[in-house]
Design a protein around this motif. Structure first.
Motif, short mmCIF file in Angstrom:
data_model
loop_
_atom_site.label_atom_id
_atom_site.label_comp_id
_atom_site.label_asym_id
_atom_site.label_seq_id
_atom_site.Cartn_x
_atom_site.Cartn_y
_atom_site.Cartn_z
N ARG A 68 -13.54 -14.18 -27.24
CA ARG A 68 -12.19 -14.64 -27.56
C ARG A 68 -12.23 -15.98 -28.30
O ARG A 68 -11.38 -16.26 -29.14
CB ARG A 68 -11.37 -14.78 -26.28
N ARG A 69 -13.22 -16.80 -27.96
CA ARG A 69 -13.32 -18.11 -28.62
C ARG A 69 -13.85 -18.00 -30.05
O ARG A 69 -13.52 -18.83 -30.90
CB ARG A 69 -14.25 -19.03 -27.82
N THR A 70 -14.70 -17.02 -30.31
CA THR A 70 -15.42 -16.97 -31.58
C THR A 70 -14.82 -16.00 -32.58
O THR A 70 -15.28 -15.93 -33.73
CB THR A 70 -16.89 -16.59 -31.34
N GLY A 71 -13.82 -15.24 -32.21
CA GLY A 71 -13.23 -14.27 -33.13
C GLY A 71 -12.02 -13.63 -32.50
O GLY A 71 -11.45 -14.16 -31.54
N PRO A 72 -11.61 -12.46 -33.00
CA PRO A 72 -10.43 -11.81 -32.41
C PRO A 72 -10.68 -11.43 -30.96
O PRO A 72 -11.78 -10.99 -30.61
CB PRO A 72 -10.23 -10.58 -33.29
N ALA A 73 -9.68 -11.60 -30.14
CA ALA A 73 -9.80 -11.20 -28.74
C ALA A 73 -9.94 -9.69 -28.66
O ALA A 73 -9.32 -8.95 -29.44
CB ALA A 73 -8.58 -11.65 -27.96
N PRO A 74 -10.75 -9.17 -27.73
CA PRO A 74 -10.81 -7.72 -27.56
C PRO A 74 -9.43 -7.11 -27.33
O PRO A 74 -8.58 -7.71 -26.66
CB PRO A 74 -11.72 -7.56 -26.33
N LEU A 75 -9.24 -5.93 -27.90
CA LEU A 75 -7.99 -5.21 -27.66
C LEU A 75 -7.86 -4.80 -26.20
O LEU A 75 -6.75 -4.74 -25.65
CB LEU A 75 -7.95 -3.94 -28.52
#
Length: 259
Positions: free
Chosen positions: A173-180
């Motif tokens: 979540r910190r490094t890119g899109p949060a998991p769906l």
């Protein structure tokens, strides 16, 4: 002695959002007859989306597997196991499946690769898209890439699940899109035996959506560049694994809610 989960920098809490009322989710992977995937997708998106949802389930996503031209992957959700039995009984015993089921089945070699799942304990289920299902049957597929990571652990163990939920997912979540969504095995007995599901499993599934596959690669590279991932989280997950993880590269169809 339980293994301590590596410390990860704090991230803002993600608001709890109803997971499209899906406390129970099926991840279904179909092996199809050569060259017939587009035929099944056209039939599915035209005839088998709203008609399933009218019985009380939600068709969450339909995908082409980018690594196998004869593989169709899809997910559907239910409020609970009792409603799953009622919805499946209504649909597969009803007129729509009687009319279109034989043609759908004719495209398939195997439809029994099914995982019965639920949102992880932190309620990381699917959030309902604000615009709903936008495309009509026959529309162009969205230009999106969905990654699904399936980790397999020994039944009855929890270390691997905790490492993914409390270590890997917050860092993603910190490094890119949060998991769906982050999903785990639903242990309840299959309430609709007419459709088999895999049993004796302890699986964690993480699904994430990206604008394209390059964005996915950059996200992974950024996460792997963190020493806590390379040196603690991933080695801990590997020690807990019962089998090698499976990574699915998926392209949503035109009518997929997940995109």
């Amino acid at each position: 002695m339980p293994r301590t989960v590596p410390a990860v920098p704090a991230v803002p809490a993600v608001p709890a959002v109803p997971a499209l009322h899906s406390a129970v989710i099926e991840l279904r992977q179909y092996t199809l007859r050569p060259g017939r995937r587009d035929e099944l997708i056209e039939l599915f998106d035209r005839e088998l989306v709203e008609t399933q949802e009218e019985t009380g389930m939600t068709v969450l996503g339909q995908f082409r597997d980018l690594d196998d031209p004869d593989r169709f992957v899809w997910l559907r959700g239910f409020p609970d196991m009792a409603s799953r039995r009622e919805a499946l009984s209504a649909f597969y015993g009803g007129p729509v499946w009687a009319a279109h089921g034989p043609r759908a089945n004719a495209t398939m070699v195997d439809s029994d690769d099914v995982l019965l799942l639920r949102p992880s304990p932190d309620r990381s289920g699917f959030a309902g898209p604000p615009a709903g299902r936008r495309a009509q049957a026959g529309a162009a597929a969205p230009d999106r890439f969905v990654a699904a990571a399936l980790w397999h652990f020994h039944p009855g163990t929890h270390d691997g699940t905790r490492l993914i939920r409390d270590g890997l997912v917050p860092l993603l979540r910190r490094t890119g899109p949060a998991p769906l969504a982050v999903l785990v095995t639903e242990p309840a007995a299959n309430t609709f035996p007419r459709l088999p599901v895999r049993t004796g499993e302890n699986v964690v599934v993480v699904l994430t959506s990206y604008p394209d596959e390059d964005a996915h690669r950059r996200h992974l590279a950024d996460a792997l560049a963190r020493p806590v991932v390379r040196n603690e989280i991933l080695p801990g997950i590997e020690r807990a694994q019962a089998a090698a993880p499976v990574f699915l590269r998926l392209a949503p169809t035109a009518r997929s809610l997940i995109r």
